[in-house]
Design a protein around this motif. Structure first.
Motif, PDB file in Angstrom:
ATOM      1  N   SER A 102      -3.656 -11.610  17.594  1.00  0.00           N
ATOM      2  CA  SER A 102      -4.605 -10.932  18.033  1.00  0.00           C
ATOM      3  C   SER A 102      -4.976 -10.379  17.983  1.00  0.00           C
ATOM      4  CB  SER A 102      -3.366 -10.943  19.986  1.00  0.00           C
ATOM      5  OG  SER A 102      -2.603 -10.028  19.009  1.00  0.00           O
ATOM      6  N   THR A 103      -4.443  -9.414  16.953  1.00  0.00           N
ATOM      7  CA  THR A 103      -5.788  -8.330  16.564  1.00  0.00           C
ATOM      8  C   THR A 103      -5.499  -8.818  14.914  1.00  0.00           C
ATOM      9  OG1 THR A 103      -3.695  -7.460  15.769  1.00  0.00           O
ATOM     10  CG2 THR A 103      -4.328  -6.836  17.809  1.00  0.00           C
ATOM     11  N   CYS A 104      -5.701  -9.789  14.119  1.00  0.00           N
ATOM     12  CA  CYS A 104      -6.132 -10.183  12.757  1.00  0.00           C
ATOM     13  C   CYS A 104      -7.284 -10.528  13.286  1.00  0.00           C
ATOM     14  CB  CYS A 104      -4.713 -11.178  12.792  1.00  0.00           C
ATOM     15  SG  CYS A 104      -5.863 -11.871  11.237  1.00  0.00           S
ATOM     16  N   ILE A 105      -7.952  -9.850  11.988  1.00  0.00           N
ATOM     17  CA  ILE A 105      -9.805 -10.209  11.444  1.00  0.00           C
ATOM     18  C   ILE A 105      -9.720 -12.051  11.479  1.00  0.00           C
ATOM     19  CG2 ILE A 105      -9.301  -9.129   9.223  1.00  0.00           C
ATOM     20  CD1 ILE A 105     -12.098  -7.894   9.450  1.00  0.00           C
ATOM     21  N   ALA A 106      -8.859 -12.082  10.054  1.00  0.00           N
ATOM     22  CA  ALA A 106      -9.275 -13.267  10.075  1.00  0.00           C
ATOM     23  C   ALA A 106      -8.558 -14.464  10.835  1.00  0.00           C
ATOM     24  CB  ALA A 106      -8.206 -13.569   8.947  1.00  0.00           C
ATOM     25  N   ARG A 107      -8.271 -14.201  12.112  1.00  0.00           N
ATOM     26  CA  ARG A 107      -7.855 -15.285  13.638  1.00  0.00           C
ATOM     27  C   ARG A 107      -8.799 -16.476  13.129  1.00  0.00           C
ATOM     28  NH1 ARG A 107      -8.412 -10.242  16.841  1.00  0.00           N
ATOM     29  NH2 ARG A 107      -9.775 -11.419  18.087  1.00  0.00           N
ATOM     30  N   TRP A 108      -9.980 -16.039  13.326  1.00  0.00           N
ATOM     31  CA  TRP A 108     -10.968 -17.647  13.546  1.00  0.00           C
ATOM     32  C   TRP A 108     -10.807 -18.072  12.153  1.00  0.00           C
ATOM     33  CZ3 TRP A 108     -10.138 -18.141  17.842  1.00  0.00           C
ATOM     34  CH2 TRP A 108      -9.202 -17.117  19.146  1.00  0.00           C
ATOM     35  N   ASN A 109     -10.444 -17.654  10.769  1.00  0.00           N
ATOM     36  CA  ASN A 109     -11.103 -18.026   9.972  1.00  0.00           C
ATOM     37  C   ASN A 109      -9.958 -19.420   9.646  1.00  0.00           C
ATOM     38  OD1 ASN A 109     -12.056 -15.881   9.442  1.00  0.00           O
ATOM     39  ND2 ASN A 109     -13.966 -16.260   7.982  1.00  0.00           N
ATOM     40  N   CYS A 110      -8.430 -18.552  10.183  1.00  0.00           N
ATOM     41  CA  CYS A 110      -6.875 -19.466   9.643  1.00  0.00           C
ATOM     42  C   CYS A 110      -6.876 -20.682  10.993  1.00  0.00           C
ATOM     43  CB  CYS A 110      -5.787 -18.724   9.100  1.00  0.00           C
ATOM     44  SG  CYS A 110      -5.017 -17.936  10.831  1.00  0.00           S
ATOM     45  N   ALA A 111      -7.122 -20.441  11.664  1.00  0.00           N
ATOM     46  CA  ALA A 111      -6.968 -20.745  13.354  1.00  0.00           C
ATOM     47  C   ALA A 111      -5.165 -20.433  13.494  1.00  0.00           C
ATOM     48  CB  ALA A 111      -6.352 -21.710  13.887  1.00  0.00           C
ATOM     49  N   GLY A 112      -4.571 -19.663  12.645  1.00  0.00           N
ATOM     50  CA  GLY A 112      -3.403 -19.619  12.722  1.00  0.00           C
ATOM     51  C   GLY A 112      -2.302 -20.295  12.260  1.00  0.00           C
ATOM     52  N   GLU A 135      -7.251 -10.910   3.005  1.00  0.00           N
ATOM     53  CA  GLU A 135      -7.563 -10.224   1.949  1.00  0.00           C
ATOM     54  C   GLU A 135      -8.278 -10.991   0.999  1.00  0.00           C
ATOM     55  OE1 GLU A 135      -7.016  -7.296   0.238  1.00  0.00           O
ATOM     56  OE2 GLU A 135      -5.929  -7.079   2.421  1.00  0.00           O
ATOM     57  N   LEU A 136      -8.427 -12.598   0.985  1.00  0.00           N
ATOM     58  CA  LEU A 136     -10.170 -12.750   1.050  1.00  0.00           C
ATOM     59  C   LEU A 136     -10.561 -12.938   1.472  1.00  0.00           C
ATOM     60  CD1 LEU A 136      -7.697 -16.489  -0.069  1.00  0.00           C
ATOM     61  CD2 LEU A 136      -9.289 -15.030  -1.791  1.00  0.00           C
ATOM     62  N   LEU A 137     -10.388 -13.055   3.480  1.00  0.00           N
ATOM     63  CA  LEU A 137     -12.132 -13.247   4.481  1.00  0.00           C
ATOM     64  C   LEU A 137     -12.703 -10.980   3.514  1.00  0.00           C
ATOM     65  CD1 LEU A 137     -13.806 -13.507   6.330  1.00  0.00           C
ATOM     66  CD2 LEU A 137     -11.774 -12.466   8.295  1.00  0.00           C
ATOM     67  N   LYS A 138     -11.289 -10.317   3.552  1.00  0.00           N
ATOM     68  CA  LYS A 138     -11.753  -9.154   3.399  1.00  0.00           C
ATOM     69  C   LYS A 138     -12.776  -9.004   1.850  1.00  0.00           C
ATOM     70  CE  LYS A 138      -9.868  -4.374   1.532  1.00  0.00           C
ATOM     71  NZ  LYS A 138      -8.762  -3.697   1.411  1.00  0.00           N
ATOM     72  N   PHE A 139     -12.493  -9.379   0.617  1.00  0.00           N
ATOM     73  CA  PHE A 139     -12.860  -9.757  -0.436  1.00  0.00           C
ATOM     74  C   PHE A 139     -14.425 -10.672  -0.075  1.00  0.00           C
ATOM     75  CE2 PHE A 139     -14.057 -11.972  -3.987  1.00  0.00           C
ATOM     76  CZ  PHE A 139     -14.110 -11.244  -4.666  1.00  0.00           C
ATOM     77  N   SER A 140     -14.089 -11.271   0.164  1.00  0.00           N
ATOM     78  CA  SER A 140     -15.498 -12.094   0.036  1.00  0.00           C
ATOM     79  C   SER A 140     -16.670 -11.283   1.442  1.00  0.00           C
ATOM     80  CB  SER A 140     -15.314 -13.359   1.862  1.00  0.00           C
ATOM     81  OG  SER A 140     -14.905 -14.151   1.076  1.00  0.00           O
ATOM     82  N   ILE A 141     -16.562 -10.247   2.379  1.00  0.00           N
ATOM     83  CA  ILE A 141     -17.442  -9.424   3.195  1.00  0.00           C
ATOM     84  C   ILE A 141     -17.350  -8.433   1.948  1.00  0.00           C
ATOM     85  CG2 ILE A 141     -17.181  -8.199   5.114  1.00  0.00           C
ATOM     86  CD1 ILE A 141     -14.845  -9.506   6.643  1.00  0.00           C
TER      87      ILE A 141
END
Length: 107
Positions: free
Chosen positions: A56-66, A90-96
Motif C-alpha cells: 500500500s505504501t510501496c513505490i514499486a507496487r504497480w511495477n511488480c503488482a504484488g 531498488e531496481l525501480l529507484k536505479f531506473s528513475i
C-alpha cells in the motif's frame, strides 16, 4: 496441468510433496472435462497488490503488482512480504535515477 490431469495455479506447486500444493491445486481433468474448484480459484485470483499491506505504501507496487505468489509462499501460506520486494524497489529507484541523470545531461 500435470500428467495426472491435475490443474494448478502455478507450475512450481504441481506435485503433492510441494509445500503449497494444496493452495495452488485448482482443478482436475476427469477424462471428459475439466472440473475446477471455483472457490479456490477465486481466492487465488483475489490475491494481488491490494491484499498486502506492505504494497500500500510501496513505490514499486504497480511495477511488480504484488509479485509472484509462489515466491511469497512459506510454511504458513502466502506471506505478506515477498523476497523480491527490496530488489524490485531498488531496481525501480536505479531506473528513475538513471533517467533523471540522463535528462540533466541532455538538458
Amino acid at each position: 496441468m500435470t500428467p495426472s490431469g491435475r490443474v494448478t495455479g502455478c507450475h512450481r506447486y504441481s506435485r503433492e510433496e510441494h509445500d503449497g500444493y494444496d493452495q495452488f491445486l485448482i482443478g482436475q481433468f476427469d477424462g471428459q472435462r475439466f472440473v475446477f474448484d471455483i472457490d479456490r480459484l477465486n481466492s487465488l485470483r483475489k490475491i494481488d497488490v491490494h491484499r498486502f499491506s506492505d504494497c500500500s505504501t510501496c513505490i514499486a507496487r504497480w511495477n511488480c503488482a504484488g509479485g509472484c505468489l509462489s515466491a511469497r509462499m512459506n510454511s504458513n501460506g502466502i506471506s505478506e512480504h515477498g523476497p523480491l520486494c527490496n530488489l524490485t524497489r531498488e531496481l525501480l529507484k536505479f531506473s528513475i535515477e538513471e533517467k533523471v541523470n540522463s535528462n540533466d545531461r541532455t538538458g
